[in-house]
Design an enzyme around this catalytic site. Structure first.
Site, PDB file in Angstrom:
ATOM      1  CG  ASP A 121     -10.118  -0.215   4.927  1.00 59.88           C
ATOM      2  OD1 ASP A 121      -9.945  -0.522   3.732  1.00 59.88           O
ATOM      3  OD2 ASP A 121      -9.450  -0.683   5.863  1.00 59.88           O
ATOM      4  CE  LYS A 137      -3.912  -2.219   2.217  1.00 59.40           C
ATOM      5  NZ  LYS A 137      -4.524  -2.667   3.472  1.00 59.40           N
ATOM      6  CD  GLN A 175      -3.733  -4.315   6.669  1.00 55.10           C
ATOM      7  OE1 GLN A 175      -3.545  -3.372   5.908  1.00 55.10           O
ATOM      8  NE2 GLN A 175      -4.415  -5.381   6.309  1.00 55.10           N
TER       9      GLN A 175
END
Ligand code: NDP
Length: 302
Positions: free
Chosen positions: A121, A54, A98
């Site tokens: 997200d 990422k 994460q």
């Protein structure tokens, strides 16, 4: 084989190129650089790989990338403070914590502490509600990637019968909402669904997000349907020359038999997987544009 094999890697590269171009324009026209912060707690090897990837792709797109690596025994209060600091940082437009988090940390609490406008997200309860009510939201990256692949191949999805196998909050449910938003007739199947093969056989669009290797065979698929395989499963594949075990990645779909019946199918690897990070970059750009009162670029949002 009759199905078109969808090249998710090539499509993701196209999305990243579009993002990179818009980022350059934002910088040139407005002096703004989108910033993405990724927070990793602990040392889960798979998460470390994702976070590295990422960060690399964020920088390649011309954005600012920040990584916060915290030890596995980080307290909830300390993690919430990191999130609060990122919420307050005007150079950061996207925040991603994460998952999974170590078990002593409450994932819902942490995710819902992120400013919803920076929740790239799309897991914050506000974004879940906005998506469910058809309002402008941050959309979870994997379902957004699936939607882009479907629209690219099929054009309008209006009126199509869609079956989503899996009802998780990160894939199945938001995928179903997105398909509904595009006027599909949507069925969500799960582990308690009766006669799953018959349910799947009705679908023009099948999205498999289960986590069971090669569960969906070709004889469940309506001829000509588009099949999107979200699953990532590592299975045994014999032994290497040195005697160590060999593994390979497969999806939730039995690719070979499905490819004989479907109109189009996404492979694993190289299908949905590469779209997830591309959509994370797209979401960061969208968040940055909205934070600055600018229109988010067409085609990169739901
Ligand atoms: P979850 O384990 O959270 O959800 C799996 C879903 O599948 C559940 O709703 C479950 O039903 C359903 N299910 C399980 N067994 C069956 C069955 N026999 N028949 C029908 N439905 C069943 O998984 P995720 O949604 O997080 O992930 C799904 C897959 O997608 C995984 O392989 C994961 O690795 C992959 N993935 C890939 C990503 C990518 O970037 N390509 C990103 C995220 C996930 P129930 O609710 O009844 O238990």
């Amino acid at each position: 084989m009759t199905a078109t094999v969808i090249d998710g890697k090539a499509f993701a590269a196209k999305v990243r190129a579009q993002v990179t171009e818009h980022v350059a324009r934002l910088k040139a026209d407005h002096g703004i650089t989108p910033g993405l912060a990724v927070v990793l707690v602990g040392e889960d090897p798979a998460s470390q790989v994702y976070v590295r990837s990422k960060g690399k792709q964020t920088v390649e797109a011309g954005m600012k990338s920040v990584e916060h690596k915290l030890s596995a025994d980080t307290s909830e209060a300390d993690l919430l403070q990191v999130v609060a600091d990122l919420n307050a940082d005007p150079t950061i437009h996207g925040i991603l914590v994460q998952l999974p988090l170590p078990t002593h940390l409450n994932e819902d609490l942490v995710i819902n502490a992120i400013d919803p406008a920076k929740d790239v997200d799309g897991f914050h309860i506000s974004n879940v509600g906005l998506l469910a009510t058809g309002q402008k939201s941050m959309v979870p990256c994997t379902p957004l990637g699936c939607l882009m692949l479907l629209r690219d191949h099929l054009g309008s999805l209006s009126g199509k019968d869609a079956v989503v196998i899996g009802r998780s909050n990160i894939v199945g449910k938001p995928m179903a909402q997105l398909l509904l938003g595009d006027s599909c007739t949507v069925t969500i199947a799960h582990s308690r669904t009766k006669d799953l093969p018959d349910v799947v056989r009705r679908a023009d669009i099948v999205v498999a997000a289960v986590g069971r290797p090669q569960m969906v065979p070709g004889d469940w698929i309506k001829p000509g349907a588009m099949v999107v395989d979200v699953g990532i499963n590592r299975i045994d594949a014999g032994v290497k020359e040195d005697g160590s075990p060999r593994t390979r990645l497969v999806g939730d779909v039995d690719f070979d038999s499905v490819a004989k019946v479907a109109g189009a199918v996404t492979p694993v690897p190289g299908g949905v997987g590469p779209m997830t990070i591309a959509c994370l970059l797209a979401n960061t750009l969208t968040a940055c544009c909205r934070a600055n009162g600018l229109e988010a670029p067409e085609g990169l949002t739901a």
